[in-house]
Design an enzyme around this catalytic site. Structure first.
Site, mmCIF file in Angstrom:
data_model
loop_
_atom_site.group_PDB
_atom_site.id
_atom_site.type_symbol
_atom_site.label_atom_id
_atom_site.label_comp_id
_atom_site.label_asym_id
_atom_site.label_seq_id
_atom_site.Cartn_x
_atom_site.Cartn_y
_atom_site.Cartn_z
ATOM 1 N N CYS A 197 0.837 -1.212 0.000
ATOM 2 C CA CYS A 197 0.000 0.000 0.000
ATOM 3 C C CYS A 197 0.868 1.257 0.000
ATOM 4 O O CYS A 197 0.540 2.255 -0.658
ATOM 5 C CB CYS A 197 -0.931 0.002 1.211
ATOM 6 S SG CYS A 197 -2.044 -1.406 1.268
HETATM 7 C C1 BEZ Z 1 0.571 -4.615 1.827
HETATM 8 O O1 BEZ Z 1 0.159 -3.494 1.535
HETATM 9 O O2 BEZ Z 1 1.758 -4.882 1.785
HETATM 10 C C2 BEZ Z 1 -0.370 -5.698 2.220
HETATM 11 C C3 BEZ Z 1 -1.545 -5.376 2.898
HETATM 12 C C4 BEZ Z 1 -2.396 -6.387 3.275
HETATM 13 C C5 BEZ Z 1 -2.090 -7.714 2.967
HETATM 14 C C6 BEZ Z 1 -0.935 -8.008 2.273
HETATM 15 C C7 BEZ Z 1 -0.070 -6.997 1.885
#
Ligand code: BEZ
Length: 231
Positions: free
Chosen positions: A65
């Site tokens: 994210c």
């Molecule tokens: C991420 O943004 O890295 C992420 C968020 C939730 C689950 C897996 C990855």
């Protein structure tokens, strides 16, 4: 008393879980009022006459994210050139969004320059079907909605939490959608801006000859023309 003893086994089956309702192409984009990192947003009012991109991410302070929001921040001028406003949403609070933003600026080379919608009660996520319980029961998946100036949904995309999106593709779709809106043109597979575009079947041959004098007829239903300049 005659007959077998009462059994504790119930024959009633649980009601099947309803799939999330996601707005579809052509639907009116749901309107809402919510807190954001930049104060309150009244979504339709905020969109005004512009195009819009509403995209969800699973959670603040997560790696994929962080890279996604940085990528969108770096594309600010590209979205502005397409008269497109961008907003992100997750089930985090506005306070959390504000606390996370400096990390995005520090690690991704751009300050967050669009509103991060706070949705701790999942109102927006529910309106847009952004929670897919069998993928993640609490967090939003990576949804994208492109919204036209008429407030209808023009594109939906859903990515899993583990895959960061390619925001250049969102810009490419915006270019295609805006060509359709302005000129009744469509774009072929793997099209990139500057390449030839397709005259849609609804345009008669007479009209095609008048409006697109440089077009080529490959088949009566497959007509190509140079991409017109942005209006
Ligand atoms: C991420 O943004 O890295 C992420 C968020 C939730 C689950 C897996 C990855």
């Amino acid at each position: 008393m005659c007959g077998p003893p009462p059994t504790t086994t119930s024959t009633a089956t649980a009601a099947p879980e309803q799939p999330p309702i996601t707005p579809q192409l052509g639907d009116l984009a749901p309107d809402f009022i919510a807190e954001t990192s930049d104060g309150e947003i009244r979504f339709h009012e905020w969109l005004g006459e512009s195009w819009g991109v509403l995209f969800s991410h699973p959670a603040d302070f997560t790696p994929v994210c962080t890279t996604e929001l940085g990528a969108v921040a770096r594309l600010r001028d590209q979205f502005a050139a397409r008269d497109t406003k961008v907003a992100a949403v997750s089930v985090d609070t506005a306070e959390s969004h504000r606390a996370w933003s400096p990390d995005i600026a520090e690690t991704q080379g751009a300050e967050v320059n669009f509103p991060l919608i706070a949705d701790p009660d999942r109102r927006v996520a529910t309106l847009y079907g952004m929670i897919h319980p069998r993928h993640d029961n609490t967090a939003t998946v990576r949804s994208v909605f492109v919204i036209g100036p008429d407030k209808t949904i023009k594109l939906t995309l859903t990515y899993p939490a583990s895959t960061g999106r390619h925001f250049g593709e969102i810009l490419r779709v915006l270019d295609s959608l805006q060509l359709t809106a302005a000129h009744q043109l469509a774009t072929p597979a793997d099209w990139q801006p500057g390449q030839d575009v397709i005259i849609t079947p609804g345009v008669s041959q007479e009209e095609a000859a008048r409006r697109f004098p440089d077009h080529r007829v490959i088949k009566p239903y497959l007509r190509l023309t140079p991409q017109p300049a942005r209006p």
